[in-house]
Design a protein around this motif. Structure first.
Motif, mmCIF file in Angstrom:
data_model
loop_
_atom_site.group_PDB
_atom_site.id
_atom_site.type_symbol
_atom_site.label_atom_id
_atom_site.label_comp_id
_atom_site.label_asym_id
_atom_site.label_seq_id
_atom_site.Cartn_x
_atom_site.Cartn_y
_atom_site.Cartn_z
ATOM 1 N N SER A 80 -23.749 -3.482 34.916
ATOM 2 C CA SER A 80 -24.293 -3.103 35.827
ATOM 3 C C SER A 80 -25.471 -4.187 36.530
ATOM 4 O O SER A 80 -25.701 -4.715 37.224
ATOM 5 C CB SER A 80 -25.143 -1.813 36.327
ATOM 6 O OG SER A 80 -23.911 -0.950 35.992
ATOM 7 N N ASP A 81 -26.173 -4.641 35.305
ATOM 8 C CA ASP A 81 -27.023 -5.848 35.121
ATOM 9 C C ASP A 81 -26.632 -7.021 35.855
ATOM 10 O O ASP A 81 -27.316 -8.026 36.518
ATOM 11 C CB ASP A 81 -27.830 -5.957 33.991
ATOM 12 C CG ASP A 81 -28.655 -4.525 33.639
ATOM 13 O OD1 ASP A 81 -29.186 -4.179 34.433
ATOM 14 O OD2 ASP A 81 -28.423 -4.521 32.379
ATOM 15 N N ILE A 82 -25.259 -7.367 35.326
ATOM 16 C CA ILE A 82 -24.664 -8.767 35.765
ATOM 17 C C ILE A 82 -24.304 -8.465 37.319
ATOM 18 O O ILE A 82 -24.381 -9.527 38.133
ATOM 19 C CB ILE A 82 -23.276 -8.788 34.815
ATOM 20 C CG1 ILE A 82 -23.536 -8.697 33.555
ATOM 21 C CG2 ILE A 82 -22.603 -10.173 35.240
ATOM 22 C CD1 ILE A 82 -24.468 -9.677 33.187
ATOM 23 N N PRO A 139 -34.887 -26.816 51.247
ATOM 24 C CA PRO A 139 -35.838 -25.906 50.638
ATOM 25 C C PRO A 139 -35.140 -24.951 49.534
ATOM 26 O O PRO A 139 -35.498 -24.590 48.347
ATOM 27 C CB PRO A 139 -36.521 -25.268 51.516
ATOM 28 C CG PRO A 139 -36.726 -26.095 52.720
ATOM 29 C CD PRO A 139 -35.460 -26.694 52.934
ATOM 30 N N HIS A 140 -34.132 -24.396 50.128
ATOM 31 C CA HIS A 140 -33.476 -23.258 49.400
ATOM 32 C C HIS A 140 -32.405 -24.008 48.130
ATOM 33 O O HIS A 140 -32.116 -23.105 47.406
ATOM 34 C CB HIS A 140 -32.584 -22.289 50.231
ATOM 35 C CG HIS A 140 -31.287 -23.012 50.919
ATOM 36 N ND1 HIS A 140 -31.419 -23.578 52.340
ATOM 37 C CD2 HIS A 140 -30.206 -23.268 50.524
ATOM 38 C CE1 HIS A 140 -30.214 -23.910 52.499
ATOM 39 N NE2 HIS A 140 -29.473 -24.062 51.696
ATOM 40 N N ARG A 141 -32.264 -25.263 48.220
ATOM 41 C CA ARG A 141 -31.392 -25.941 47.230
ATOM 42 C C ARG A 141 -32.446 -26.375 46.214
ATOM 43 O O ARG A 141 -32.075 -27.311 45.108
ATOM 44 C CB ARG A 141 -30.725 -27.013 47.990
ATOM 45 C CG ARG A 141 -29.768 -26.601 48.751
ATOM 46 C CD ARG A 141 -28.623 -25.980 48.066
ATOM 47 N NE ARG A 141 -27.466 -25.382 49.067
ATOM 48 C CZ ARG A 141 -26.381 -24.699 48.747
ATOM 49 N NH1 ARG A 141 -26.447 -24.073 47.531
ATOM 50 N NH2 ARG A 141 -25.647 -24.416 49.528
ATOM 51 N N ALA A 142 -33.847 -26.146 46.400
ATOM 52 C CA ALA A 142 -34.716 -26.830 45.451
ATOM 53 C C ALA A 142 -34.937 -25.943 44.255
ATOM 54 O O ALA A 142 -35.621 -26.027 43.473
ATOM 55 C CB ALA A 142 -36.112 -26.894 46.147
ATOM 56 N N VAL A 143 -34.103 -24.691 44.282
ATOM 57 C CA VAL A 143 -34.098 -23.638 43.080
ATOM 58 C C VAL A 143 -32.864 -23.372 42.483
ATOM 59 O O VAL A 143 -31.874 -23.444 43.266
ATOM 60 C CB VAL A 143 -34.801 -22.340 43.511
ATOM 61 C CG1 VAL A 143 -34.731 -21.515 42.480
ATOM 62 C CG2 VAL A 143 -36.183 -22.578 44.067
ATOM 63 N N SER A 144 -32.565 -23.564 41.242
ATOM 64 C CA SER A 144 -31.291 -23.286 40.601
ATOM 65 C C SER A 144 -31.472 -22.067 39.852
ATOM 66 O O SER A 144 -32.673 -21.835 39.456
ATOM 67 C CB SER A 144 -30.789 -24.509 39.870
ATOM 68 O OG SER A 144 -31.544 -24.591 38.644
ATOM 69 N N MET A 145 -30.361 -21.214 39.706
ATOM 70 C CA MET A 145 -30.270 -20.051 38.852
ATOM 71 C C MET A 145 -29.858 -20.356 37.509
ATOM 72 O O MET A 145 -29.056 -21.037 37.099
ATOM 73 C CB MET A 145 -29.533 -19.181 39.448
ATOM 74 C CG MET A 145 -29.865 -18.841 40.805
ATOM 75 S SD MET A 145 -31.305 -17.867 40.955
ATOM 76 C CE MET A 145 -31.084 -16.257 40.207
ATOM 77 N N ARG A 146 -30.748 -19.637 36.508
ATOM 78 C CA ARG A 146 -30.289 -19.521 35.112
ATOM 79 C C ARG A 146 -30.332 -18.425 34.393
ATOM 80 O O ARG A 146 -31.260 -17.646 34.668
ATOM 81 C CB ARG A 146 -31.171 -20.575 34.277
ATOM 82 C CG ARG A 146 -30.962 -20.505 32.706
ATOM 83 C CD ARG A 146 -31.812 -21.400 31.867
ATOM 84 N NE ARG A 146 -31.634 -22.774 32.236
ATOM 85 C CZ ARG A 146 -32.515 -23.540 31.800
ATOM 86 N NH1 ARG A 146 -33.307 -23.282 30.733
ATOM 87 N NH2 ARG A 146 -32.223 -24.899 32.137
ATOM 88 N N LEU A 147 -29.119 -17.837 33.927
ATOM 89 C CA LEU A 147 -28.941 -16.407 33.664
ATOM 90 C C LEU A 147 -28.917 -16.302 32.271
ATOM 91 O O LEU A 147 -28.075 -16.747 31.556
ATOM 92 C CB LEU A 147 -27.797 -15.694 34.329
ATOM 93 C CG LEU A 147 -27.312 -14.296 34.157
ATOM 94 C CD1 LEU A 147 -28.502 -13.593 34.896
ATOM 95 C CD2 LEU A 147 -26.036 -13.985 34.584
ATOM 96 N N THR A 148 -29.896 -15.341 31.515
ATOM 97 C CA THR A 148 -29.972 -15.158 30.230
ATOM 98 C C THR A 148 -30.007 -13.710 29.927
ATOM 99 O O THR A 148 -30.374 -12.792 30.529
ATOM 100 C CB THR A 148 -31.276 -15.493 29.662
ATOM 101 O OG1 THR A 148 -31.469 -16.929 30.023
ATOM 102 C CG2 THR A 148 -31.341 -15.343 28.037
ATOM 103 N N MET A 149 -28.611 -13.489 29.074
ATOM 104 C CA MET A 149 -28.403 -12.021 28.653
ATOM 105 C C MET A 149 -28.376 -11.934 27.232
ATOM 106 O O MET A 149 -28.254 -13.027 26.622
ATOM 107 C CB MET A 149 -26.852 -11.982 29.160
ATOM 108 C CG MET A 149 -26.706 -11.837 30.692
ATOM 109 S SD MET A 149 -25.020 -11.737 30.906
ATOM 110 C CE MET A 149 -24.235 -13.440 30.417
ATOM 111 N N ASP A 150 -28.610 -10.604 26.982
ATOM 112 C CA ASP A 150 -28.573 -10.382 25.376
ATOM 113 C C ASP A 150 -27.833 -8.963 25.519
ATOM 114 O O ASP A 150 -27.416 -8.503 26.482
ATOM 115 C CB ASP A 150 -29.709 -10.110 24.838
ATOM 116 C CG ASP A 150 -30.878 -9.271 25.510
ATOM 117 O OD1 ASP A 150 -30.351 -8.126 26.262
ATOM 118 O OD2 ASP A 150 -32.048 -9.574 25.633
#
Length: 391
Positions: free
Chosen positions: A44-46, A27-38
């Motif tokens: 600190s946000d990173i 179940p926990h592998r069914a989600v991937s992370m995508r990070l969008t920055m501007d």
């Protein structure tokens, strides 16, 4: 910065299980992370995102957190064995990411306070690491008889609705009673002696010209009631009743200040626009929500009082606010009469025929020339009758 998740499709099952099949996606592998920055994001946000990534992926599936209003000087809030991975400092905040065997900790610092969040491979380890970070770290001054703990609510751009506490000094009622004209002092006598069993009505209203000591009276009231009532000051009352989430956090949410069935007094200072006669038209649902908190469904089952100070004259207040049965107390705090003011100051110099406010008397004591308080104009008949009644 935004973090988005997207599903990962399950692997196809082979037609003939001649070879060992690939295990189903956890179940926990069914989600991937995508990070969008501007360019509005900070280092600190990173750091925050790096911490969240391990929790979201399931690598460290258990999390615990704590907030400290004030941290003892010199503490890093990191366990001794922690290895620092990232450290960022902005003008108003710092963030540190560190890890150990089976856990990661994020320490966010601002001014004197801190948030500490731990992610770990087990609940027990998360609890253990968090305790090693925060146990004994709170900087709690020795309680003084003249101090009272007061809460302060506000909406933080980074953290949303937030409550912090401070120790404030407050004199006893006997020490400050002479600062108020006789009718006000008599009305305050009963209010200062009030207990939880005597509460009838949920709204406390102090009105009158500026400089008459309304805020000072509330500090003394907080000291007189501290055995049974926690006093919290809302720093942004204009937002409170226009933000349902903020209102619910304060009215419904539990906190240390109201544990054990204690009452809570929410102080809203200088709320003229909220409760004057035109409030129903000018502030939309804000007035309705205030009244709902004091004696409507929102306030049911909650030991919450609302204290309001205003410079408005009583005749200009909305009739729904001052109707009988709603107010626990409704006190007009006016200036001292001339004889009272002369007795307070010890000399008639500088005191007019109409007496003086407390602020004017303190100015005279310091040798300064007091600034006269402008009179509050009476409402015109049209303004007084154009708003109808709120039941």
């Amino acid at each position: 910065m935004s973090i988005m998740s997207e599903p990962i499709s399950e692997p196809r099952r082979p037609v003939a299980p001649a070879q060992p099949t690939t295990p189903p996606t956890l179940p926990h592998r069914a989600v991937s992370m995508r990070l969008t920055m501007d360019d509005s994001d900070s280092p600190s946000d990173i750091v925050d995102a790096l911490f969240l990534g391990r929790f979201a992926s399931g690598e460290l599936p258990y999390s615990r957190g704590a907030s400290l209003d004030s941290v003892k000087p010199g503490l890093t809030l990191l366990p001794p064995e922690a290895a620092v991975l990232r450290s960022a400092r902005d003008k108003d905040r710092s963030a540190t990411l560190a890890e150990g065997d089976g856990w990661t900790v994020l320490v966010s610092r601002w001014s004197r306070g801190a948030d500490v969040t731990v992610a770990a491979v087990s609940e027990e380890l998360a609890d253990e690491v968090l305790a090693s970070c925060v146990d004994g770290a709170a900087d709690e001054p020795e309680p003084q008889p003249e101090n009272v703990t007061m809460g302060f609510w506000y909406v933080s751009p980074r953290r949303g609705p937030h409550r912090t506490t401070r120790q404030i000094s407050a004199e006893t009622w006997a020490e400050v009673r002479g600062n108020y004209t006789a009718p006000v002092a008599d009305a305050m006598d009963g209010l200062m002696k009030l207990t939880a069993d005597d509460v009838s009505g949920r709204l406390l209203l102090l009105h009158g010209p500026p400089g008459t000591g309304k805020t000072s009276a509330l500090r003394t009231l907080a000291r007189s009631w501290r055995d049974w009532c926690q006093v919290d000051c809302v720093l942004d009352p204009e937002r409170l009743f226009n933000d349902v989430g903020y209102l619910m956090d304060i009215a419904i949410g539990e906190d240390d200040g109201t544990a054990g069935g204690r009452w809570r007094l929410l102080l809203l200072e200088d709320c003229d626009e909220l409760i004057r006669g035109q409030a129903k038209h000018q502030t939309g649902q804000a007035l309705s929500r205030l009244l709902n908190l004091t004696d409507g469904l929102l306030g049911q089952g909650r030991n919450v009082l609302v204290g309001i100070t205003t410079n408005e004259d009583l005749e200009r207040l909305h009739p729904a606010v001052v109707r009988p049965g709603r107010c626990l107390a409704r006190i007009e705090v006016g200036p001292l009469t001339r004889p009272e003011a002369v007795n307070w100051l010890g000399t008639p110099d500088g005191i007019g025929r109409e007496g003086a406010t407390l602020a004017e008397l303190y100015a005279l004591r310091r040798g300064a020339s007091p600034t006269p308080v402008p009179a509050i104009p009476s409402p015109t008949p049209a303004a007084a009758s154009s708003d109808g009644l709120y039941l």
